[in-house]
Structures are given as structure tokens and as C-alpha cells.
Design an enzyme around this catalytic site. Structure first.
Site, PDB file in Angstrom:
ATOM      1  N   SER A   1     -12.532  -2.788  -0.046  1.00 43.35           N
ATOM      2  CA  SER A   1     -12.676  -1.815   0.775  1.00 43.35           C
ATOM      3  C   SER A   1     -14.529  -2.349   1.161  1.00 43.35           C
ATOM      4  O   SER A   1     -14.975  -0.871  -0.106  1.00 43.35           O
ATOM      5  CB  SER A   1     -12.180  -0.939   1.243  1.00 43.35           C
ATOM      6  OG  SER A   1     -11.315  -1.660   1.594  1.00 43.35           O
TER       7      SER A   1
ATOM      8  N   ARG B   1       0.829  -1.023  -0.324  1.00 48.63           N
ATOM      9  CA  ARG B   1      -0.116   0.204  -0.235  1.00 48.63           C
ATOM     10  C   ARG B   1       0.715   1.124   0.567  1.00 48.63           C
ATOM     11  O   ARG B   1       1.785   1.069   0.565  1.00 48.63           O
ATOM     12  CB  ARG B   1      -1.036  -0.025   1.536  1.00 48.63           C
ATOM     13  CG  ARG B   1      -1.734   1.485   1.428  1.00 48.63           C
ATOM     14  CD  ARG B   1      -3.007   0.527   2.384  1.00 48.63           C
ATOM     15  NE  ARG B   1      -3.999   1.701   2.417  1.00 48.63           N
ATOM     16  CZ  ARG B   1      -3.289   2.606   3.075  1.00 48.63           C
ATOM     17  NH1 ARG B   1      -2.869   3.378   4.019  1.00 48.63           N
ATOM     18  NH2 ARG B   1      -4.783   4.017   3.516  1.00 48.63           N
TER      19      ARG B   1
ATOM     20  N   LYS C   1      -4.800   6.202   8.206  1.00 48.12           N
ATOM     21  CA  LYS C   1      -5.458   6.012   7.144  1.00 48.12           C
ATOM     22  C   LYS C   1      -6.028   7.625   7.508  1.00 48.12           C
ATOM     23  O   LYS C   1      -6.069   8.026   8.432  1.00 48.12           O
ATOM     24  CB  LYS C   1      -6.731   5.705   6.824  1.00 48.12           C
ATOM     25  CG  LYS C   1      -7.761   5.401   5.346  1.00 48.12           C
ATOM     26  CD  LYS C   1      -8.431   4.276   5.482  1.00 48.12           C
ATOM     27  CE  LYS C   1      -9.168   4.724   4.255  1.00 48.12           C
ATOM     28  NZ  LYS C   1     -10.136   3.764   4.322  1.00 48.12           N
TER      29      LYS C   1
HETATM   30  N1  3NM Z   1      -8.528   1.093   5.951  1.00 49.59           N
HETATM   31  P1  3NM Z   1      -3.926  -0.090  11.460  1.00 49.59           P
HETATM   32  S1  3NM Z   1      -8.356   1.471   7.970  1.00 49.59           S
HETATM   33  C1  3NM Z   1      -5.839   0.736   5.054  1.00 49.59           C
HETATM   34  O1  3NM Z   1     -11.791   1.420   6.813  1.00 49.59           O
HETATM   35  C2  3NM Z   1      -7.381   0.822   6.332  1.00 49.59           C
HETATM   36  O2  3NM Z   1     -10.842   0.433   5.331  1.00 49.59           O
HETATM   37  C3  3NM Z   1      -8.889   0.739   6.850  1.00 49.59           C
HETATM   38  O3  3NM Z   1      -4.095   0.390  10.082  1.00 49.59           O
HETATM   39  C4  3NM Z   1     -11.043   1.271   6.436  1.00 49.59           C
HETATM   40  O4  3NM Z   1      -4.499  -1.231  11.297  1.00 49.59           O
HETATM   41  C5  3NM Z   1      -7.549   0.880   7.366  1.00 49.59           C
HETATM   42  O5  3NM Z   1      -2.247   0.682  11.271  1.00 49.59           O
HETATM   43  C6  3NM Z   1      -6.157   1.204   8.211  1.00 49.59           C
HETATM   44  O6  3NM Z   1      -5.280   0.633  12.422  1.00 49.59           O
HETATM   45  C7  3NM Z   1      -5.361   0.148   9.074  1.00 49.59           C
END
Ligand code: 3NM
Length: 237
Positions: free
Chosen positions: A133, A64, A162
Site C-alpha cells: 500500500s 483483511r 478504514k
Molecule cells: N486501504 P472501501 S482505503 C483497506 O488508502 C483500505 O490504502 C486504503 O474500502 C488505502 O472500498 C481502504 O469500502 C478501504 O472504501 C477500502
């Protein structure tokens, strides 16, 4: 000329319809923990992160890149994708169908504002892994009609990884999504840490996608991944 163009349009539309109608879910080979790279959070290149994730036992990895140009991401992914594939891992590219196609990655992960899933499927073919997503039940219901191999849902918890995340969806919503998706593999994402893994699987997730709790700090990536996988596999037993 017009005829040729019409034939091309017909052929690509036909291809799209065939791909959409005949898409049978590819087994995405999801393990219970799905690591996602981030150069800003880990302070490491994508390939350095992949090397460490492989050492920790990762079998599917998503690359990513939200900051760098397509050219820089391409150059990085051109090293990281074959590195992962040579070790038997499935390599998924976030957002960029063109980069996945050019590098023969195993698939793509698409968001709500990326190229439509059906168009990506038409380009990448039936064998590619396509993840998608979703952030609320309306999006999940719409996604059920699409040729996806897994659905991601989040953020389950607050996340700092994010930019402009959607509102926190929570565990209850994750349970409601599980009831809707039936046999489509469900990936929970957003703020998941070792202390919340149990609750995420109990709510119905098949897999937890994680950035920061795996790749930060960079020196601990292999160790972090290994211990998260052990906890997850133990809890799912
Ligand atoms: N997508 P972490 S939350 C890339 O809600 C991503 O679709 C999300 O990172 C969504 O594990 C997110 O550090 C970030 O919280 C995930």
C-alpha cells in the site's frame, strides 16, 4: 556458537539479497476487481464471504482482519484460504506474513507500517504475491525499489472502511502514480463504487480494490461482484 550464529546471519542476509536482486515480478493474477473481506461490514465470516465471492466469479481475494486476534484470524483463514484455493482463486492475507506462511496462502498485502517488503519476500520466497500500500508519491517512489508484484494507491475517494485513512489522494494523483510505476500493476483503492469505476480506470488503474461496494450487504456479495466485474471489463475493453 558465535560461528553458528554468524553463519545463520550470513545465510539469511544472503537469502534476502538474492531474493531482492533476483525478484522478477510474479504475475499477481489480478482481475480488474480485487475484493477484500471485512467481517464487520459484511456481518459474515471470512469463509462465508469467500464462498459468495467465488460464486460471483472472484479469482483473487484478500482476507483483511483488523479487529480480531491473530488466533481468531488464523482459525478463520485456515478455512477460507483452502476454500478459495480449491476453487482456483489466489488467496492473499492482509498484514500477517506469519499467517500467510503457515497457511500456504498465495501472498500477502503489506502496509507502510507492516514488516518490510524485502523481509517478507525473504520469508515467503520468489513465487509469493506481495502487494504494497502507498498513499502519496514519495511512498510510491520508494516502493519502486522494492520486490513487489503490485502497488496499491489510495484512498482515491473518502472511505469509511478504514480506520484513520490517509488524506484522500484523488484521481489526478492516481494518474501521476501510473506515470511512475511503468509496468508494475497498479491497484486503486478507497471509496471506489460502481459509479466511479470508469474514472478510476481512465486515470490509469489496472485494478480496483473494493470492500464496501462488494461485501455490503452480505446477501448481495456474489451479485455485487459479478456486476462490478462486468462494468470494469466492459470499460477496460
Ligand atoms: N486501504 P472501501 S482505503 C483497506 O488508502 C483500505 O490504502 C486504503 O474500502 C488505502 O472500498 C481502504 O469500502 C478501504 O472504501 C477500502
Amino acid at each position: 556458537m558465535i560461528f553458528v550464529r554468524r553463519r545463520l546471519i550470513f545465510r539469511s542476509l544472503f537469502g534476502l539479497v538474492v531474493n531482492v536482486i533476483h525478484h522478477v515480478n510474479v504475475n499477481p493474477g489480478l482481475s480488474s476487481i480485487y475484493p477484500i473481506t471485512d467481517t464487520g461490514i459484511s456481518n459474515l465470516t471470512h469463509s462465508e464471504q469467500v464462498t459468495r465471492l467465488l460464486a460471483g466469479g472472484a479469482t483473487i481475494i484478500q482476507l483483511r482482519e483488523k479487529r480480531e486476534s491473530a488466533r481468531t484470524f488464523f482459525a478463520e483463514a485456515a478455512i477460507a484460504v483452502p476454500l478459495g484455493q480449491a476453487a482456483g482463486a489466489r488467496m492473499i492475507i492482509n498484514d500477517r506474513v506469519d499467517i500467510a506462511l503457515a497457511l500456504k496462502a498465495d501472498g500477502v498485502h503489506l502496509g507502510q507500517t507492516d514488516m518490510p517488503v524485502s523481509a517478507a519476500r525473504a520469508l515467503l520466497g520468489a513465487e509469493a504475491i506481495i502487494g504494497y500500500s502507498t498513499h502519496n508519491l514519495v511512498q510510491v517512489k520508494a516502493a519502486l525499489e522494492l520486490p513487489v508484484d503490485y502497488l496499491a494507491f489510495g484512498p482515491i475517494f473518502p472511505t469509511g472502511s478504514k480506520e484513520n485513512p490517509d488524506p484522500v489522494a484523488g484521481l489526478e494523483a492516481l494518474g501521476a502514480v501510473k506515470a511512475l510505476v511503468a509496468d508494475i500493476p497498479l491497484v486503486a483503492i478507497g471509496g471506489i463504487r460502481r459509479g466511479t469505476l470508469e474514472a478510476v480506470f481512465a486515470a490509469g488503474a489496472d485494478c480496483a480494490a473494493i470492500i464496501s461496494d462488494i461485501i455490503s450487504p452480505g446477501e448481495k456479495i456474489a451479485e455485487n461482484f459479478r456486476s462490478l466485474l462486468a462494468i470494469a471489463n466492459n470499460q477496460r475493453r
